[in-house]
Design a protein around this motif. Structure first.
Motif, PDB file in Angstrom:
ATOM      1  N   ILE A 111     -41.992 -31.368 -52.482  1.00  0.00           N
ATOM      2  CA  ILE A 111     -41.774 -30.598 -53.706  1.00  0.00           C
ATOM      3  C   ILE A 111     -40.320 -30.744 -54.145  1.00  0.00           C
ATOM      4  CG2 ILE A 111     -41.840 -28.313 -54.753  1.00  0.00           C
ATOM      5  CD1 ILE A 111     -44.004 -27.557 -52.765  1.00  0.00           C
ATOM      6  N   ILE A 112     -40.136 -31.246 -55.356  1.00  0.00           N
ATOM      7  CA  ILE A 112     -38.800 -31.368 -55.941  1.00  0.00           C
ATOM      8  C   ILE A 112     -38.620 -30.221 -56.931  1.00  0.00           C
ATOM      9  CG2 ILE A 112     -37.244 -32.838 -57.244  1.00  0.00           C
ATOM     10  CD1 ILE A 112     -38.846 -35.218 -56.388  1.00  0.00           C
ATOM     11  N   ILE A 113     -37.690 -29.338 -56.637  1.00  0.00           N
ATOM     12  CA  ILE A 113     -37.475 -28.162 -57.476  1.00  0.00           C
ATOM     13  C   ILE A 113     -36.250 -28.386 -58.358  1.00  0.00           C
ATOM     14  CG2 ILE A 113     -37.027 -25.678 -57.493  1.00  0.00           C
ATOM     15  CD1 ILE A 113     -38.343 -25.508 -54.764  1.00  0.00           C
ATOM     16  N   ILE A 114     -36.481 -28.448 -59.658  1.00  0.00           N
ATOM     17  CA  ILE A 114     -35.401 -28.632 -60.627  1.00  0.00           C
ATOM     18  C   ILE A 114     -34.998 -27.267 -61.170  1.00  0.00           C
ATOM     19  CG2 ILE A 114     -34.712 -29.812 -62.747  1.00  0.00           C
ATOM     20  CD1 ILE A 114     -35.473 -31.654 -60.448  1.00  0.00           C
ATOM     21  N   SER A 115     -33.710 -26.966 -61.137  1.00  0.00           N
ATOM     22  CA  SER A 115     -33.229 -25.668 -61.602  1.00  0.00           C
ATOM     23  C   SER A 115     -32.933 -25.715 -63.103  1.00  0.00           C
ATOM     24  CB  SER A 115     -31.964 -25.270 -60.847  1.00  0.00           C
ATOM     25  OG  SER A 115     -30.890 -26.120 -61.205  1.00  0.00           O
ATOM     26  N   GLY A 174     -36.813 -20.984 -62.454  1.00  0.00           N
ATOM     27  CA  GLY A 174     -35.715 -20.164 -62.932  1.00  0.00           C
ATOM     28  C   GLY A 174     -35.417 -20.331 -64.398  1.00  0.00           C
ATOM     29  N   TYR A 175     -36.405 -20.756 -65.199  1.00  0.00           N
ATOM     30  CA  TYR A 175     -36.139 -20.981 -66.615  1.00  0.00           C
ATOM     31  C   TYR A 175     -36.454 -19.722 -67.411  1.00  0.00           C
ATOM     32  CZ  TYR A 175     -35.235 -23.768 -70.688  1.00  0.00           C
ATOM     33  OH  TYR A 175     -34.663 -24.281 -71.823  1.00  0.00           O
ATOM     34  N   ASP A 176     -35.451 -19.215 -68.127  1.00  0.00           N
ATOM     35  CA  ASP A 176     -35.575 -17.965 -68.875  1.00  0.00           C
ATOM     36  C   ASP A 176     -36.078 -16.850 -67.968  1.00  0.00           C
ATOM     37  OD1 ASP A 176     -34.600 -19.186 -71.075  1.00  0.00           O
ATOM     38  OD2 ASP A 176     -36.499 -19.439 -72.086  1.00  0.00           O
ATOM     39  N   GLU A 177     -37.164 -16.180 -68.357  1.00  0.00           N
ATOM     40  CA  GLU A 177     -37.689 -15.076 -67.554  1.00  0.00           C
ATOM     41  C   GLU A 177     -38.713 -15.529 -66.523  1.00  0.00           C
ATOM     42  OE1 GLU A 177     -36.300 -12.178 -67.877  1.00  0.00           O
ATOM     43  OE2 GLU A 177     -35.083 -12.995 -69.506  1.00  0.00           O
TER      44      GLU A 177
END
Length: 295
Positions: A111-115, A174-177
């Protein structure tokens, strides 16, 4: 003795519900083990009550307890432990059988998690590093395959290993809400930075899509083109209608992904290029189908 019997009934049930909701992948094994650990002491504890409820019920409970004691004689605790192992192994076998019939061997995923910060900065280093690492692993894997003979079983295992190396999951957190993965985002101009990040990655290394599992590859289409709700596909699909020029550019980049990959990774064995070509073909097919569907 009754307190011990009650404990032997309650504790396995608690263990089962813990595994059922915390680790749902082990539910059949947990069910088998809990059933074995609870059935003998349960029979010993309730057979008197069951006789008062119904003679037939009491007789059934007594026969069940007698059967378990005959196969594994001893105290209720010892019998329950023996049958716990028996039912646990049965649950394990059932778990493996159902998994094999329903979905086959499960592929390990990275899993690649992009912030959000990476999206705003158009930072693609995490994906690039992951693809580079996978290329190194594929080189070692296929080099060893070419250098020595393998049995049919070994070749199948090597194929499964190669598939795992091109099965990465891309999520944006973690994008917006939204603190969870951005799976259902329909695209659009309300979040243009997401589209810019996706296009930046696709133009830099379109072959990165070949290293993603199918759902993540389809997500790239949504991020680049935006999405339309289509009942035939039960959800969002990439929008090939609104901006035809962008849609053609997107498909062109994907069609040339293998050529781009070969020019940037000339050191890899031919088998790697064949694998990437096959992956890109399997990803292009649904995009071509959806584009044709939208007309």
């Amino acid at each position: 003795m009754k307190d011990i019997g009650v404990l032997l009934i309650v504790l396995p049930l608690a263990v089962f519900f813990f595994f059922r909701f915390i680790l749902p992948g082990y539910q059949w094994r947990a069910a088998g083990l809990a059933l074995g650990l609870v059935i003998a002491p349960a029979c010993a504890s309730v057979w008197g009550i069951s006789w008062r409820i119904s003679p037939r019920l009491g007789s059934l409970v007594e026969r069940i307890e007698h059967l378990h004691r005959q196969v594994a004689p001893g105290s209720a605790e010892a019998t329950s432990l023996v049958w716990g192992a028996v039912y646990g192994l049965g649950g394990y076998a059932m778990d493996r059988l159902l998994r094999r019939r329903s979905q086959g061997p499960e592929l390990r995923k990275t899993i690649i998690i992009i912030s959000r910060d990476e999206v705003l900065a158009k930072d693609t280093r995490l994906v690039r590093a992951a693809v580079k690492g996978r290329c190194s692993e594929l080189r070692e894997l296929f080099s060893s395959m070419d250098s020595q003979g393998h049995s049919e079983k070994q070749l199948r295992l090597l194929g499964e290993r190669a598939k795992c190396l091109t099965n990465m999951v891309l999520t944006i957190h973690g994008y917006d809400e939204d603190s969870g993965p951005l799976w259902r985002y329909p695209g659009g101009d309300n979040k243009p930075e997401l589209r810019e990040w996706a296009w930046h990655l696709l133009q830099e290394m379109p072959y990165a899509v070949a290293f993603l599992e199918l759902q993540s590859a389809l997500l790239m289409g949504l991020l680049c083109l935006g999405g339309l709700v289509d009942t035939d596909y039960n959800g969002f699909i990439p929008d090939f209608q609104t901006d035809r020029e962008k849609a053609d550019m997107f498909m062109s980049l994907l069609r040339n992904a293998t050529t781009c990959f070969m020019s940037n990774h000339k050191e890899l064995p031919d088998a790697v290029y064949v694998l990437i070509t096959m992956n890109m073909s399997s990803i292009l097919d649904p995009f071509e189908e959806m584009k044709k569907h939208l007309g």
